[in-house]
Design a protein around this motif. Structure first.
Motif, PDB file in Angstrom:
ATOM      1  N   ILE A 172      -9.131   5.155 -86.852  1.00  8.39           N
ATOM      2  CA  ILE A 172      -9.941   6.356 -87.078  1.00  8.39           C
ATOM      3  C   ILE A 172     -10.947   5.986 -88.157  1.00  8.39           C
ATOM      4  CG2 ILE A 172      -8.423   7.409 -88.801  1.00  8.39           C
ATOM      5  CD1 ILE A 172      -9.135  10.130 -87.335  1.00  8.39           C
ATOM      6  N   ASP A 173     -12.167   6.460 -88.004  1.00  4.09           N
ATOM      7  CA  ASP A 173     -13.261   6.069 -88.888  1.00  4.09           C
ATOM      8  C   ASP A 173     -13.995   7.324 -89.361  1.00  4.09           C
ATOM      9  OD1 ASP A 173     -15.604   5.040 -90.064  1.00  4.09           O
ATOM     10  OD2 ASP A 173     -15.747   3.422 -88.596  1.00  4.09           O
ATOM     11  N   PRO A 213     -19.285  13.162 -90.058  1.00  4.87           N
ATOM     12  CA  PRO A 213     -20.067  13.333 -91.296  1.00  4.87           C
ATOM     13  C   PRO A 213     -19.480  14.401 -92.218  1.00  4.87           C
ATOM     14  CG  PRO A 213     -21.511  13.241 -89.390  1.00  4.87           C
ATOM     15  CD  PRO A 213     -20.091  13.316 -88.865  1.00  4.87           C
ATOM     16  N   THR A 214     -19.450  14.070 -93.506  1.00  3.92           N
ATOM     17  CA  THR A 214     -18.946  14.975 -94.528  1.00  3.92           C
ATOM     18  C   THR A 214     -19.921  14.991 -95.691  1.00  3.92           C
ATOM     19  OG1 THR A 214     -17.697  13.216 -95.597  1.00  3.92           O
ATOM     20  CG2 THR A 214     -16.541  14.496 -93.924  1.00  3.92           C
ATOM     21  N   GLU A 215     -19.705  15.926 -96.591  1.00  3.36           N
ATOM     22  CA  GLU A 215     -20.595  16.035 -97.752  1.00  3.36           C
ATOM     23  C   GLU A 215     -20.572  14.793 -98.621  1.00  3.36           C
ATOM     24  OE1 GLU A 215     -19.808  19.591 -99.943  1.00  3.36           O
ATOM     25  OE2 GLU A 215     -20.200  20.873 -98.218  1.00  3.36           O
ATOM     26  N   ASN A 216     -19.429  14.109 -98.699  1.00  2.00           N
ATOM     27  CA  ASN A 216     -19.355  12.937 -99.566  1.00  2.00           C
ATOM     28  C   ASN A 216     -19.630  11.620 -98.834  1.00  2.00           C
ATOM     29  OD1 ASN A 216     -16.951  12.777 -98.160  1.00  2.00           O
ATOM     30  ND2 ASN A 216     -15.649  12.600 -99.959  1.00  2.00           N
ATOM     31  N   LEU A 230      -3.028  12.238 -95.016  1.00  2.00           N
ATOM     32  CA  LEU A 230      -3.055  12.163 -96.473  1.00  2.00           C
ATOM     33  C   LEU A 230      -4.502  12.127 -96.976  1.00  2.00           C
ATOM     34  CD1 LEU A 230      -1.531  11.833 -99.162  1.00  2.00           C
ATOM     35  CD2 LEU A 230      -1.634   9.357 -98.775  1.00  2.00           C
ATOM     36  N   HIS A 231      -5.335  11.323 -96.360  1.00  2.00           N
ATOM     37  CA  HIS A 231      -6.744  11.215 -96.739  1.00  2.00           C
ATOM     38  C   HIS A 231      -7.468  12.552 -96.533  1.00  2.00           C
ATOM     39  CE1 HIS A 231     -10.712   9.454 -97.245  1.00  2.00           C
ATOM     40  NE2 HIS A 231     -11.064   9.994 -96.085  1.00  2.00           N
ATOM     41  N   ALA A 232      -7.239  13.185 -95.391  1.00  2.00           N
ATOM     42  CA  ALA A 232      -7.915  14.454 -95.087  1.00  2.00           C
ATOM     43  C   ALA A 232      -7.564  15.531 -96.104  1.00  2.00           C
ATOM     44  CB  ALA A 232      -7.556  14.914 -93.676  1.00  2.00           C
ATOM     45  N   THR A 233      -6.315  15.529 -96.567  1.00  9.02           N
ATOM     46  CA  THR A 233      -5.900  16.562 -97.516  1.00  9.02           C
ATOM     47  C   THR A 233      -6.327  16.244 -98.945  1.00  9.02           C
ATOM     48  OG1 THR A 233      -3.695  15.571 -97.711  1.00  9.02           O
ATOM     49  CG2 THR A 233      -3.964  17.325 -96.098  1.00  9.02           C
TER      50      THR A 233
END
Length: 69
Positions: free
Chosen positions: A8-9, A14-17, A36-39
């Motif tokens: 998964i990449d 796209p995100t704000e950061n 874990l990363h998403a949270t």
């Protein structure tokens, strides 16, 4: 022969950061780390729906050859 590796990449979502993290490994390894990363990084709520959404976004990693010396 081991199972197909998953990937998964974050660059594809796209995100704000402008996150550039990519994770690859077994399906469960990638899923656990991606949740874990998403949270922790993106502020999503850890719930079964998030886990299933992320699972649906996993793709097969292209096959690569092991390096030889």
């Amino acid at each position: 022969m081991p199972g197909t590796r998953k990937v998964i990449d974050c660059r594809l979502f796209p995100t704000e950061n402008n996150c550039t993290l990519a994770i690859s490994g077994s399906e469960e390894e990638v899923l656990d780390l991606a949740v874990l990363h998403a949270t922790t990084v993106h502020g999503h709520e850890n719930n079964p729906g998030l886990r299933e959404q992320i699972r649906s976004l996993l793709t097969d990693e292209p096959e690569t050859r092991a390096a030889t010396a």
